[in-house]
Design a protein around this motif. Structure first.
Motif, PDB file in Angstrom:
ATOM      1  N   PHE A 146       0.831  -1.198   0.000  1.00 29.96           N
ATOM      2  CA  PHE A 146       0.000   0.000   0.000  1.00 29.96           C
ATOM      3  C   PHE A 146       0.872   1.257   0.000  1.00 29.96           C
ATOM      4  O   PHE A 146       0.642   2.188  -0.767  1.00 29.96           O
ATOM      5  N   PHE A 147       1.896   1.280   0.845  1.00 32.44           N
ATOM      6  CA  PHE A 147       2.772   2.443   0.919  1.00 32.44           C
ATOM      7  C   PHE A 147       3.579   2.626  -0.365  1.00 32.44           C
ATOM      8  O   PHE A 147       3.846   3.744  -0.780  1.00 32.44           O
ATOM      9  N   HIS A 148       3.964   1.529  -1.014  1.00 33.66           N
ATOM     10  CA  HIS A 148       4.734   1.639  -2.250  1.00 33.66           C
ATOM     11  C   HIS A 148       3.852   1.937  -3.453  1.00 33.66           C
ATOM     12  O   HIS A 148       4.349   2.406  -4.477  1.00 33.66           O
ATOM     13  N   TYR A 149       2.569   1.698  -3.349  1.00 30.33           N
ATOM     14  CA  TYR A 149       1.658   1.948  -4.463  1.00 30.33           C
ATOM     15  C   TYR A 149       1.633   3.427  -4.839  1.00 30.33           C
ATOM     16  O   TYR A 149       1.625   3.781  -6.004  1.00 30.33           O
ATOM     17  N   SER A 150       1.621   4.304  -3.837  1.00 29.64           N
ATOM     18  CA  SER A 150       1.591   5.736  -4.086  1.00 29.64           C
ATOM     19  C   SER A 150       2.201   6.477  -2.903  1.00 29.64           C
ATOM     20  O   SER A 150       1.876   6.182  -1.753  1.00 29.64           O
ATOM     21  N   LYS A 151       3.047   7.445  -3.189  1.00 32.30           N
ATOM     22  CA  LYS A 151       3.631   8.251  -2.124  1.00 32.30           C
ATOM     23  C   LYS A 151       2.562   9.032  -1.370  1.00 32.30           C
ATOM     24  O   LYS A 151       2.759   9.403  -0.222  1.00 32.30           O
ATOM     25  N   ASP A 152       1.424   9.276  -1.998  1.00 34.82           N
ATOM     26  CA  ASP A 152       0.317   9.963  -1.314  1.00 34.82           C
ATOM     27  C   ASP A 152      -0.183   9.167  -0.112  1.00 34.82           C
ATOM     28  O   ASP A 152      -0.726   9.742   0.830  1.00 34.82           O
ATOM     29  N   ASN A 153       0.009   7.856  -0.121  1.00 36.25           N
ATOM     30  CA  ASN A 153      -0.466   7.001   0.971  1.00 36.25           C
ATOM     31  C   ASN A 153       0.295   7.227   2.274  1.00 36.25           C
ATOM     32  O   ASN A 153      -0.135   6.774   3.328  1.00 36.25           O
ATOM     33  N   ARG A 154       1.393   7.940   2.215  1.00 33.23           N
ATOM     34  CA  ARG A 154       2.193   8.167   3.420  1.00 33.23           C
ATOM     35  C   ARG A 154       1.967   9.540   4.057  1.00 33.23           C
ATOM     36  O   ARG A 154       2.535   9.844   5.093  1.00 33.23           O
ATOM     37  N   LYS A 155       1.141  10.372   3.438  1.00 33.38           N
ATOM     38  CA  LYS A 155       0.989  11.766   3.900  1.00 33.38           C
ATOM     39  C   LYS A 155       0.643  11.874   5.378  1.00 33.38           C
ATOM     40  O   LYS A 155       1.225  12.672   6.105  1.00 33.38           O
ATOM     41  N   ARG A 156      -0.311  11.079   5.850  1.00 35.22           N
ATOM     42  CA  ARG A 156      -0.733  11.155   7.249  1.00 35.22           C
ATOM     43  C   ARG A 156       0.438  10.854   8.184  1.00 35.22           C
ATOM     44  O   ARG A 156       0.669  11.556   9.163  1.00 35.22           O
ATOM     45  N   ILE A 157       1.191   9.805   7.879  1.00 34.22           N
ATOM     46  CA  ILE A 157       2.315   9.411   8.731  1.00 34.22           C
ATOM     47  C   ILE A 157       3.410  10.477   8.706  1.00 34.22           C
ATOM     48  O   ILE A 157       3.991  10.800   9.742  1.00 34.22           O
ATOM     49  N   VAL A 158       3.681  11.039   7.530  1.00 31.77           N
ATOM     50  CA  VAL A 158       4.694  12.095   7.418  1.00 31.77           C
ATOM     51  C   VAL A 158       4.311  13.269   8.313  1.00 31.77           C
ATOM     52  O   VAL A 158       5.143  13.804   9.047  1.00 31.77           O
ATOM     53  N   GLU A 159       3.047  13.653   8.283  1.00 30.35           N
ATOM     54  CA  GLU A 159       2.582  14.777   9.108  1.00 30.35           C
ATOM     55  C   GLU A 159       2.626  14.431  10.594  1.00 30.35           C
ATOM     56  O   GLU A 159       3.113  15.213  11.406  1.00 30.35           O
ATOM     57  N   GLU A 160       2.102  13.261  10.960  1.00 28.78           N
ATOM     58  CA  GLU A 160       2.056  12.859  12.368  1.00 28.78           C
ATOM     59  C   GLU A 160       3.452  12.788  12.987  1.00 28.78           C
ATOM     60  O   GLU A 160       3.641  13.139  14.147  1.00 28.78           O
ATOM     61  N   ARG A 161       4.411  12.317  12.224  1.00 31.24           N
ATOM     62  CA  ARG A 161       5.766  12.116  12.756  1.00 31.24           C
ATOM     63  C   ARG A 161       6.698  13.303  12.519  1.00 31.24           C
ATOM     64  O   ARG A 161       7.856  13.274  12.940  1.00 31.24           O
ATOM     65  N   GLY A 162       6.213  14.332  11.837  1.00 31.98           N
ATOM     66  CA  GLY A 162       7.041  15.502  11.576  1.00 31.98           C
ATOM     67  C   GLY A 162       8.232  15.222  10.681  1.00 31.98           C
ATOM     68  O   GLY A 162       9.298  15.813  10.851  1.00 31.98           O
ATOM     69  N   LEU A 163       8.045  14.351   9.707  1.00 25.65           N
ATOM     70  CA  LEU A 163       9.176  13.936   8.879  1.00 25.65           C
ATOM     71  C   LEU A 163       9.660  15.013   7.918  1.00 25.65           C
ATOM     72  O   LEU A 163      10.844  15.041   7.576  1.00 25.65           O
ATOM     73  N   ASN A 164       8.771  15.879   7.454  1.00 28.37           N
ATOM     74  CA  ASN A 164       9.255  16.966   6.591  1.00 28.37           C
ATOM     75  C   ASN A 164      10.269  17.812   7.329  1.00 28.37           C
ATOM     76  O   ASN A 164      11.292  18.206   6.764  1.00 28.37           O
ATOM     77  N   GLU A 165      10.002  18.091   8.592  1.00 28.38           N
ATOM     78  CA  GLU A 165      10.942  18.889   9.383  1.00 28.38           C
ATOM     79  C   GLU A 165      12.237  18.136   9.641  1.00 28.38           C
ATOM     80  O   GLU A 165      13.308  18.729   9.716  1.00 28.38           O
ATOM     81  N   LEU A 166      12.134  16.818   9.778  1.00 26.92           N
ATOM     82  CA  LEU A 166      13.323  16.005  10.032  1.00 26.92           C
ATOM     83  C   LEU A 166      14.229  15.936   8.803  1.00 26.92           C
ATOM     84  O   LEU A 166      15.446  16.001   8.914  1.00 26.92           O
ATOM     85  N   PHE A 167      13.620  15.824   7.624  1.00 26.07           N
ATOM     86  CA  PHE A 167      14.395  15.599   6.408  1.00 26.07           C
ATOM     87  C   PHE A 167      14.686  16.840   5.576  1.00 26.07           C
ATOM     88  O   PHE A 167      15.647  16.873   4.828  1.00 26.07           O
ATOM     89  N   PHE A 168      13.822  17.843   5.670  1.00 22.68           N
ATOM     90  CA  PHE A 168      13.985  19.000   4.788  1.00 22.68           C
ATOM     91  C   PHE A 168      13.933  20.281   5.594  1.00 22.68           C
ATOM     92  O   PHE A 168      13.101  20.430   6.478  1.00 22.68           O
ATOM     93  N   ASP A 169      14.808  21.208   5.263  1.00 21.14           N
ATOM     94  CA  ASP A 169      14.713  22.507   5.918  1.00 21.14           C
ATOM     95  C   ASP A 169      13.639  23.334   5.207  1.00 21.14           C
ATOM     96  O   ASP A 169      13.100  22.928   4.188  1.00 21.14           O
ATOM     97  N   ARG A 170      13.327  24.497   5.727  1.00 20.80           N
ATOM     98  CA  ARG A 170      12.253  25.326   5.174  1.00 20.80           C
ATOM     99  C   ARG A 170      12.489  25.644   3.705  1.00 20.80           C
ATOM    100  O   ARG A 170      11.578  25.616   2.897  1.00 20.80           O
ATOM    101  N   PHE A 171      13.721  25.935   3.342  1.00 21.34           N
ATOM    102  CA  PHE A 171      14.019  26.271   1.954  1.00 21.34           C
ATOM    103  C   PHE A 171      13.677  25.116   1.020  1.00 21.34           C
ATOM    104  O   PHE A 171      13.068  25.300  -0.010  1.00 21.34           O
ATOM    105  N   ASP A 172      14.069  23.893   1.400  1.00 22.82           N
ATOM    106  CA  ASP A 172      13.802  22.726   0.565  1.00 22.82           C
ATOM    107  C   ASP A 172      12.307  22.527   0.362  1.00 22.82           C
ATOM    108  O   ASP A 172      11.860  22.251  -0.746  1.00 22.82           O
TER     109      ASP A 172
END
Length: 85
Positions: free
Chosen positions: A53-79
């Motif tokens: 399910f997770f490999h089918y579409s990257k959209d399937n991970r949006k909730r987990i990315v938000e809940e775990r704060g992964l954008n902040e972990l992997f990308f700075d504001r500029f990115d």
């Protein structure tokens, strides 16, 4: 781990009566050699069906990315802004 001591799929909750797999939420192919690639926040234990399910579409991970704060972990504001996220 559930109350009986069995591992469960973190996505659907099925018990370890089926084999479980570790999935990188941000894929190794997306961010090779990133210092947080194997951070526990970026890993999820899941059954085969949920792994697919997770490999089918990257959209399937949006909730987990938000809940775990992964954008902040992997990308700075500029990115994030430069990629239109």
């Amino acid at each position: 781990i559930d109350e009986e001591g069995y591992f469960t799929c973190e996505h659907c909750g099925i018990s370890s009566s089926t084999p479980l797999e570790i999935h990188h939420i941000f894929y190794r192919s997306e961010i090779p050699n990133h210092k947080h690639l194997n951070n526990p926040l970026n890993l999820i234990m899941c059954c085969r069906a949920c792994h697919e399910f997770f490999h089918y579409s990257k959209d399937n991970r949006k909730r987990i990315v938000e809940e775990r704060g992964l954008n902040e972990l992997f990308f700075d504001r500029f990115d994030r802004y430069s990629k239109g996220e």
